[in-house]
Design a protein around this motif. Structure first.
Motif, PDB file in Angstrom:
ATOM      1  N   GLN A 145     -31.213  70.429  -7.518  1.00  0.00           N
ATOM      2  CA  GLN A 145     -30.345  71.178  -8.426  1.00  0.00           C
ATOM      3  C   GLN A 145     -29.096  70.381  -8.778  1.00  0.00           C
ATOM      4  O   GLN A 145     -28.651  70.369  -9.934  1.00  0.00           O
ATOM      5  CB  GLN A 145     -29.968  72.519  -7.799  1.00  0.00           C
ATOM      6  CG  GLN A 145     -31.129  73.481  -7.659  1.00  0.00           C
ATOM      7  CD  GLN A 145     -30.757  74.742  -6.895  1.00  0.00           C
ATOM      8  OE1 GLN A 145     -29.842  74.751  -6.069  1.00  0.00           O
ATOM      9  NE2 GLN A 145     -31.464  75.827  -7.169  1.00  0.00           N
ATOM     10  N   ALA A 146     -28.532  69.711  -7.779  1.00  0.00           N
ATOM     11  CA  ALA A 146     -27.323  68.928  -8.021  1.00  0.00           C
ATOM     12  C   ALA A 146     -27.589  67.766  -8.970  1.00  0.00           C
ATOM     13  O   ALA A 146     -26.770  67.471  -9.850  1.00  0.00           O
ATOM     14  CB  ALA A 146     -26.775  68.409  -6.694  1.00  0.00           C
ATOM     15  N   MET A 147     -28.733  67.121  -8.809  1.00  0.00           N
ATOM     16  CA  MET A 147     -29.048  65.972  -9.656  1.00  0.00           C
ATOM     17  C   MET A 147     -29.192  66.372 -11.118  1.00  0.00           C
ATOM     18  O   MET A 147     -28.911  65.573 -12.021  1.00  0.00           O
ATOM     19  CB  MET A 147     -30.332  65.302  -9.163  1.00  0.00           C
ATOM     20  CG  MET A 147     -30.191  64.591  -7.831  1.00  0.00           C
ATOM     21  SD  MET A 147     -29.024  63.189  -7.865  1.00  0.00           S
ATOM     22  CE  MET A 147     -29.843  62.093  -9.021  1.00  0.00           C
ATOM     23  N   LYS A 148     -29.624  67.592 -11.362  1.00  0.00           N
ATOM     24  CA  LYS A 148     -29.729  68.062 -12.749  1.00  0.00           C
ATOM     25  C   LYS A 148     -28.359  68.176 -13.398  1.00  0.00           C
ATOM     26  O   LYS A 148     -28.222  68.034 -14.612  1.00  0.00           O
ATOM     27  CB  LYS A 148     -30.450  69.412 -12.790  1.00  0.00           C
ATOM     28  CG  LYS A 148     -31.928  69.338 -12.440  1.00  0.00           C
ATOM     29  CD  LYS A 148     -32.555  70.723 -12.424  1.00  0.00           C
ATOM     30  CE  LYS A 148     -34.028  70.655 -12.028  1.00  0.00           C
ATOM     31  NZ  LYS A 148     -34.631  72.009 -11.939  1.00  0.00           N
ATOM     32  N   TRP A 170     -25.493  66.460 -12.107  1.00  0.00           N
ATOM     33  CA  TRP A 170     -24.695  65.233 -11.949  1.00  0.00           C
ATOM     34  C   TRP A 170     -25.572  64.140 -11.345  1.00  0.00           C
ATOM     35  O   TRP A 170     -25.553  63.907 -10.162  1.00  0.00           O
ATOM     36  CB  TRP A 170     -23.492  65.531 -11.051  1.00  0.00           C
ATOM     37  CG  TRP A 170     -22.451  64.459 -11.025  1.00  0.00           C
ATOM     38  CD1 TRP A 170     -22.055  63.652 -12.054  1.00  0.00           C
ATOM     39  CD2 TRP A 170     -21.653  64.082  -9.889  1.00  0.00           C
ATOM     40  NE1 TRP A 170     -21.062  62.801 -11.640  1.00  0.00           N
ATOM     41  CE2 TRP A 170     -20.785  63.050 -10.323  1.00  0.00           C
ATOM     42  CE3 TRP A 170     -21.569  64.540  -8.577  1.00  0.00           C
ATOM     43  CZ2 TRP A 170     -19.864  62.441  -9.471  1.00  0.00           C
ATOM     44  CZ3 TRP A 170     -20.641  63.945  -7.724  1.00  0.00           C
ATOM     45  CH2 TRP A 170     -19.809  62.911  -8.176  1.00  0.00           C
ATOM     46  N   ASN A 171     -26.338  63.472 -12.190  1.00  0.00           N
ATOM     47  CA  ASN A 171     -27.312  62.506 -11.674  1.00  0.00           C
ATOM     48  C   ASN A 171     -26.710  61.139 -11.376  1.00  0.00           C
ATOM     49  O   ASN A 171     -27.379  60.279 -10.817  1.00  0.00           O
ATOM     50  CB  ASN A 171     -28.506  62.364 -12.635  1.00  0.00           C
ATOM     51  CG  ASN A 171     -28.102  61.813 -14.002  1.00  0.00           C
ATOM     52  OD1 ASN A 171     -26.958  61.410 -14.215  1.00  0.00           O
ATOM     53  ND2 ASN A 171     -29.046  61.808 -14.929  1.00  0.00           N
ATOM     54  N   SER A 172     -25.449  60.940 -11.718  1.00  0.00           N
ATOM     55  CA  SER A 172     -24.795  59.665 -11.401  1.00  0.00           C
ATOM     56  C   SER A 172     -23.957  59.755 -10.136  1.00  0.00           C
ATOM     57  O   SER A 172     -23.344  58.769  -9.720  1.00  0.00           O
ATOM     58  CB  SER A 172     -23.907  59.219 -12.566  1.00  0.00           C
ATOM     59  OG  SER A 172     -22.872  60.162 -12.793  1.00  0.00           O
ATOM     60  N   GLY A 173     -23.911  60.949  -9.512  1.00  0.00           N
ATOM     61  CA  GLY A 173     -23.109  61.117  -8.301  1.00  0.00           C
ATOM     62  C   GLY A 173     -23.711  60.409  -7.108  1.00  0.00           C
ATOM     63  O   GLY A 173     -24.913  60.116  -7.055  1.00  0.00           O
ATOM     64  N   LEU A 198     -35.386  60.634  -8.441  1.00  0.00           N
ATOM     65  CA  LEU A 198     -34.124  60.115  -7.922  1.00  0.00           C
ATOM     66  C   LEU A 198     -33.897  58.675  -8.360  1.00  0.00           C
ATOM     67  O   LEU A 198     -34.850  57.908  -8.541  1.00  0.00           O
ATOM     68  CB  LEU A 198     -34.117  60.173  -6.392  1.00  0.00           C
ATOM     69  CG  LEU A 198     -34.117  61.553  -5.740  1.00  0.00           C
ATOM     70  CD1 LEU A 198     -34.183  61.397  -4.224  1.00  0.00           C
ATOM     71  CD2 LEU A 198     -32.885  62.352  -6.142  1.00  0.00           C
ATOM     72  N   PRO A 199     -32.629  58.281  -8.481  1.00  0.00           N
ATOM     73  CA  PRO A 199     -32.314  56.867  -8.658  1.00  0.00           C
ATOM     74  C   PRO A 199     -32.429  56.140  -7.322  1.00  0.00           C
ATOM     75  O   PRO A 199     -33.036  56.642  -6.381  1.00  0.00           O
ATOM     76  CB  PRO A 199     -30.871  56.911  -9.180  1.00  0.00           C
ATOM     77  CG  PRO A 199     -30.308  58.153  -8.574  1.00  0.00           C
ATOM     78  CD  PRO A 199     -31.446  59.141  -8.500  1.00  0.00           C
TER      79      PRO A 199
END
Length: 284
Positions: free
Chosen positions: A182-185, A187-190, A216-217
């Motif tokens: 959910q977080a990556m959706k 803020w995917n650069s965090g 994921l990155p």
């Protein structure tokens, strides 16, 4: 785990987590722009090692106690962590142990910002008392997983999220995976750090495999074990999954973690620094 952190403060798992956390903060400070730190399960911020709880287990003696005894031979990568420990022990020795909020508060700059989430009402009150004069810090009486939706992305657009639940629930690995997705959706650069205990290897391997199903990155695994992970009814080690780790953090950990493993468990210690996902995008 039967978990109230005052019993375990300063143990080997804390040392592993906070030494890596401090190193990440130092990497973030290499850029002038401010960063945000979001702590989903903040606890009370700092712990009295002379308390009834801490003295009952004495776990800190085989954690921070061992590290301080060997600190003269420590690699430079441990210096930020030692700075954070010294900040809560101005008279020397080790009477207090800094939790994650205190580690970051000790190292963060005036323009950086900390958002601390805690659900336990007594712990929230203690956090507010501890940091009431620090204008960089906001304390939130809220569920940390909910904060991954409500507090992201931060206005700074740069920073670190620590997801560090107490592992009182059987489905904590699943909750962490869901929270991260959910977080990556949003803020995917965090930069995300997910802490976990290591008892048996199989649940950890399944957790890692589940994370690989998310888009994921670059993602790094950093673990320290004080005993082989073949006895599932004891805490054998601790790990961090690091999403979007800073540039060259892996190299720093390849120096830091072997020293920690040798120091914390001279006969049985081991460590692991390994890419879970090798990435495509640029560094932070």
């Amino acid at each position: 785990m039967n978990y109230r952190h005052a019993y375990h403060a300063g143990n080997f798992a804390d040392v592993q987590k906070h030494a890596v956390l401090a190193l990440i903060v130092e990497h973030l400070k290499r850029k002038e722009s401010a960063f945000c730190y979001l702590d989903t399960h903040a606890g009370i911020g700092s712990y009295d090692l002379g308390s009834v709880q801490a003295e009952k287990t004495g776990e800190w003696q085989d954690g921070i106690g061992r590290v301080l005894a060997a600190a003269t031979d420590a690699p430079e990568e441990l210096a930020p962590y030692l700075t954070a420990v010294e900040a809560v022990n101005p008279g020397g020795g080790v009477l207090h142990y800094p939790g994650s909020p205190q580690v970051v508060a000790s190292l963060a700059r005036p323009g950086d910002r900390l958002a601390l989430c805690e659900l336990h009402p007594e712990d929230v009150d203690e956090l507010r008392r501890r940091f009431r004069q620090d204008t960089r810090i906001g304390v939130h009486h809220t569920d940390g997983y909910g904060a991954l939706k409500s507090m992201l992305p931060p206005p700074e657009r740069r920073g670190l999220v620590l997801i560090d639940p107490p592992f009182e629930k059987r489905d904590e690995f699943a909750a962490m995976r869901k929270g991260l997705a959910q977080a990556m959706k949003r803020w995917n650069s965090g930069l995300y750090a997910l802490w976990y205990p290591i008892k048996a290897r199989e649940p950890v391997a399944r957790f890692h495999a589940d994370l690989c199903m998310i888009d994921l990155p670059k993602t790094l695994v950093a673990e320290v074990l004080v005993a082989p992970d073949d006895v599932p009814d004891r805490l054998n080690g601790a790990g961090l999954v690091l999403v979007n780790p800073p540039w060259k953090l892996d190299e720093a950990l390849e120096t830091l973690l072997p020293w920690l493993a040798r120091t914390l468990a001279p006969q049985t210690g081991s460590c692991r620094v390994e890419w879970l996902i090798r990435e495509k995008s640029g560094a932070h």
